[in-house]
Scaffold this active site. Structure first.
Site, PDB file in Angstrom:
ATOM      1  N   LYS A 184       0.749  -1.207   0.104  1.00  0.00           N
ATOM      2  CA  LYS A 184       0.010   0.005   0.158  1.00  0.00           C
ATOM      3  C   LYS A 184       0.849   1.367  -0.033  1.00  0.00           C
ATOM      4  CE  LYS A 184      -3.603  -2.040   2.751  1.00  0.00           C
ATOM      5  NZ  LYS A 184      -4.404  -2.570   1.773  1.00  0.00           N
ATOM      6  N   THR A 218      11.182  -4.032   1.798  1.00  0.00           N
ATOM      7  CA  THR A 218      10.314  -4.959   2.617  1.00  0.00           C
ATOM      8  C   THR A 218      10.731  -6.383   2.321  1.00  0.00           C
ATOM      9  OG1 THR A 218       8.100  -5.393   3.231  1.00  0.00           O
ATOM     10  CG2 THR A 218       8.543  -5.215   0.787  1.00  0.00           C
ATOM     11  N   LYS A 253      14.987  -6.922   4.188  1.00  0.00           N
ATOM     12  CA  LYS A 253      15.390  -5.844   5.002  1.00  0.00           C
ATOM     13  C   LYS A 253      16.813  -6.197   5.711  1.00  0.00           C
ATOM     14  CE  LYS A 253      10.939  -4.581   6.827  1.00  0.00           C
ATOM     15  NZ  LYS A 253      10.067  -4.472   7.729  1.00  0.00           N
ATOM     16  N   GLY A 273      12.375 -10.182  13.259  1.00  0.00           N
ATOM     17  CA  GLY A 273      12.763  -8.978  12.732  1.00  0.00           C
ATOM     18  C   GLY A 273      11.673  -7.754  13.294  1.00  0.00           C
ATOM     19  N   ARG A 323       8.374 -17.941  21.377  1.00  0.00           N
ATOM     20  CA  ARG A 323       8.732 -19.512  21.320  1.00  0.00           C
ATOM     21  C   ARG A 323       9.931 -19.968  21.525  1.00  0.00           C
ATOM     22  NH1 ARG A 323       6.034 -21.355  15.518  1.00  0.00           N
ATOM     23  NH2 ARG A 323       8.014 -20.413  14.789  1.00  0.00           N
ATOM     24  N   THR A 324      10.791 -19.521  20.525  1.00  0.00           N
ATOM     25  CA  THR A 324      12.180 -20.040  20.758  1.00  0.00           C
ATOM     26  C   THR A 324      12.743 -18.746  22.054  1.00  0.00           C
ATOM     27  OG1 THR A 324      12.221 -20.333  18.722  1.00  0.00           O
ATOM     28  CG2 THR A 324      14.572 -20.454  19.816  1.00  0.00           C
ATOM     29  N   MET A 350       0.651  -6.263  15.378  1.00  0.00           N
ATOM     30  CA  MET A 350       1.285  -5.682  13.904  1.00  0.00           C
ATOM     31  C   MET A 350       0.683  -6.167  12.728  1.00  0.00           C
ATOM     32  SD  MET A 350       5.227  -5.499  14.672  1.00  0.00           S
ATOM     33  CE  MET A 350       6.143  -4.775  16.425  1.00  0.00           C
TER      34      MET A 350
HETATM   35  P1  NDP Z   1       9.895 -13.057  11.567  1.00  0.00           P
HETATM   36  O1  NDP Z   1       9.973 -14.099  10.801  1.00  0.00           O
HETATM   37  O2  NDP Z   1      11.339 -12.359  11.563  1.00  0.00           O
HETATM   38  O3  NDP Z   1       9.489 -13.440  13.219  1.00  0.00           O
HETATM   39  C1  NDP Z   1       8.504 -14.171  13.253  1.00  0.00           C
HETATM   40  C2  NDP Z   1       8.424 -14.311  14.973  1.00  0.00           C
HETATM   41  O4  NDP Z   1       7.197 -14.686  15.081  1.00  0.00           O
HETATM   42  C3  NDP Z   1       9.412 -15.110  15.681  1.00  0.00           C
HETATM   43  O5  NDP Z   1       9.607 -14.509  16.684  1.00  0.00           O
HETATM   44  C4  NDP Z   1       8.754 -16.486  15.813  1.00  0.00           C
HETATM   45  O6  NDP Z   1       9.077 -17.202  16.919  1.00  0.00           O
HETATM   46  C5  NDP Z   1       7.277 -16.011  15.951  1.00  0.00           C
HETATM   47  N1  NDP Z   1       6.095 -17.007  15.534  1.00  0.00           N
HETATM   48  C6  NDP Z   1       6.109 -17.600  14.357  1.00  0.00           C
HETATM   49  N2  NDP Z   1       4.999 -18.409  14.220  1.00  0.00           N
HETATM   50  C7  NDP Z   1       4.570 -18.522  15.555  1.00  0.00           C
HETATM   51  C8  NDP Z   1       3.359 -19.351  16.366  1.00  0.00           C
HETATM   52  N3  NDP Z   1       2.679 -20.104  15.536  1.00  0.00           N
HETATM   53  N4  NDP Z   1       3.242 -18.902  17.647  1.00  0.00           N
HETATM   54  C9  NDP Z   1       4.171 -18.033  18.199  1.00  0.00           C
HETATM   55  N5  NDP Z   1       5.189 -17.483  17.716  1.00  0.00           N
HETATM   56  C10 NDP Z   1       5.411 -17.509  16.375  1.00  0.00           C
HETATM   57  O7  NDP Z   1       8.789 -12.001  11.195  1.00  0.00           O
HETATM   58  P2  NDP Z   1       8.678 -10.394  11.499  1.00  0.00           P
HETATM   59  O8  NDP Z   1       9.261 -10.149  12.745  1.00  0.00           O
HETATM   60  O9  NDP Z   1       9.407  -9.788  10.231  1.00  0.00           O
HETATM   61  O10 NDP Z   1       7.212 -10.108  11.564  1.00  0.00           O
HETATM   62  C11 NDP Z   1       6.323 -10.531  12.391  1.00  0.00           C
HETATM   63  C12 NDP Z   1       4.897  -9.724  12.008  1.00  0.00           C
HETATM   64  O11 NDP Z   1       4.991  -8.523  12.178  1.00  0.00           O
HETATM   65  C13 NDP Z   1       4.369 -10.186  10.643  1.00  0.00           C
HETATM   66  O12 NDP Z   1       3.081 -10.685  10.604  1.00  0.00           O
HETATM   67  C14 NDP Z   1       4.620  -8.890   9.843  1.00  0.00           C
HETATM   68  O13 NDP Z   1       3.416  -8.784   8.922  1.00  0.00           O
HETATM   69  C15 NDP Z   1       4.293  -7.832  10.795  1.00  0.00           C
HETATM   70  N6  NDP Z   1       4.943  -6.553  10.561  1.00  0.00           N
HETATM   71  C16 NDP Z   1       4.140  -5.495  10.446  1.00  0.00           C
HETATM   72  C17 NDP Z   1       4.608  -4.128  10.447  1.00  0.00           C
HETATM   73  C18 NDP Z   1       3.563  -2.971  10.331  1.00  0.00           C
HETATM   74  O14 NDP Z   1       4.028  -1.989   9.910  1.00  0.00           O
HETATM   75  N7  NDP Z   1       2.456  -3.148  10.621  1.00  0.00           N
HETATM   76  C19 NDP Z   1       5.979  -3.999  10.119  1.00  0.00           C
HETATM   77  C20 NDP Z   1       6.640  -5.012  10.229  1.00  0.00           C
HETATM   78  C21 NDP Z   1       6.016  -6.468  10.335  1.00  0.00           C
HETATM   79  P3  NDP Z   1      10.368 -18.213  16.772  1.00  0.00           P
HETATM   80  O15 NDP Z   1      11.573 -17.311  16.893  1.00  0.00           O
HETATM   81  O16 NDP Z   1      10.010 -19.132  17.629  1.00  0.00           O
HETATM   82  O17 NDP Z   1      10.409 -18.795  15.329  1.00  0.00           O
END
Ligand code: NDP
Length: 267
Positions: free
Chosen positions: A10, A56, A60, A124, A146-147, A211
């Site tokens: 967007k 994006t 990143k 991230g 989770r981790t 988020m």
């Molecule tokens: P990453 O892949 O870097 O990290 C994912 C995180 O989610 C990790 O901490 C992971 O845990 C955890 N996770 C994944 N699946 C599960 C689950 N089923 N149950 C519990 N924990 C879970 O992703 P990002 O950090 O880049 O993105 C996270 C979210 O933030 C996304 O939905 C993204 O769309 C949103 N976002 C929104 C923005 C906005 O402007 N609104 C900007 C940036 C991101 P583990 O370490 O154990 O794998």
């Protein structure tokens, strides 16, 4: 805006609205960069006269390497979502955290200072918001993931900045007490899952922030609503991180309210 995929973005619409509002001449397009061709795509854009870009998924982290210098917030996040092409080279910045904080403090009117904050996730997106949250001096910041080791490592990285005992990391099952602000920075909502936390994490009157954004509340926000929290999704964060990027490039910060409402109406 560089990404892969990129069709859903967007950002062109948001930046066109900001340019019209501030009277700035700006062209902002989506660019699908090949998975193995991000750096080349950036340099080609600079050669065309590009002045700046957003970055994006999945670029990143690679954008950190493309930059000649990083802002403090990009360095803290370990990721770049905003590139600024200057006479001194390519500056890598990260406006995601500032966007989250602006949405909570300004748009939702909820102070972070002196409050207990729970951050779910340590990927991230979570990494990018820790420094901007700590700049507001919360009473406590608990990072749960989770981790578990990733949460603990992230908390350790910022421990000195937060002050004694303010920042800690743990697993979802080890979270103790209630929080004034609970931020879901996991990607669990993408799979319609809720991080397995106790409902007692929501203190009376808590703000629950996801988020993710979608037309109807995410499963996390539904869970939070059942336990009395106020709700906020990630659309405001998206609009605010764009406003912050716009001000990096143009030196003027757009007003965001109307653009946020327009996007909300289109969901
Ligand atoms: P990453 O892949 O870097 O990290 C994912 C995180 O989610 C990790 O901490 C992971 O845990 C955890 N996770 C994944 N699946 C599960 C689950 N089923 N149950 C519990 N924990 C879970 O992703 P990002 O950090 O880049 O993105 C996270 C979210 O933030 C996304 O939905 C993204 O769309 C949103 N976002 C929104 C923005 C906005 O402007 N609104 C900007 C940036 C991101 P583990 O370490 O154990 O794998």
């Amino acid at each position: 805006m560089f990404g892969n995929p990129i069709a859903h973005s967007k950002s062109p619409e948001i930046h066109a609205a900001y340019a019209a509002q501030t009277g700035q001449a700006l062209r902002y397009e989506k660019r699908l960069a090949p998975l193995d061709g991000f750096a080349a795509a950036v340099h080609a854009f600079i050669a065309e006269g590009g002045k700046g870009a957003n970055v994006t998924v999945p670029f990143k982290l690679e954008a950190v390497k493309v930059a000649n210098a990083l802002t403090i917030r990009a360095q803290a996040a370990g990721a770049v979502n905003t590139l600024h092409f200057t006479e001194d080279g390519i500056i890598g910045d990260n406006t995601d955290g500032a966007g989250l904080v602006a949405d909570i403090v300004v748009n939702a009117g909820v102070a972070i200072t002196g409050q207990r904050v729970l951050l779910l996730g340590a990927g991230g997106a979570a990494r990018g918001v820790v420094l901007p949250i700590l700049e507001h001096r919360p009473a406590q910041l608990v990072i749960a993931n989770r981790t578990v080791a990733t949460a603990v490592a992230l908390a350790e990285q910022f421990a000195a900045l937060g002050g004694e005992g303010v920042v800690s990391g743990c697993g979802f099952a080890d979270i103790e007490g209630g929080f004034d602000i609970v931020i879901n920075a996991t990607s669990a909502s993408l799979g319609a899952e809720v991080p397995p936390v106790s409902p007692s994490v929501f203190a009376p009157g808590a703000l629950a922030f996801d988020m993710m954004y979608s037309k109807s509340p995410t499963v996390f926000l539904q869970f939070a609503a059942q336990h009395g929290a106020r709700l906020r999704d990630g659309l405001g964060m998206l609009v605010e991180q764009a406003a912050e990027a716009f001000s990096v490039w143009r030196g003027v910060r757009p007003v965001t309210g109307e653009v946020l409402q327009q996007l909300r109406d289109q969901l």
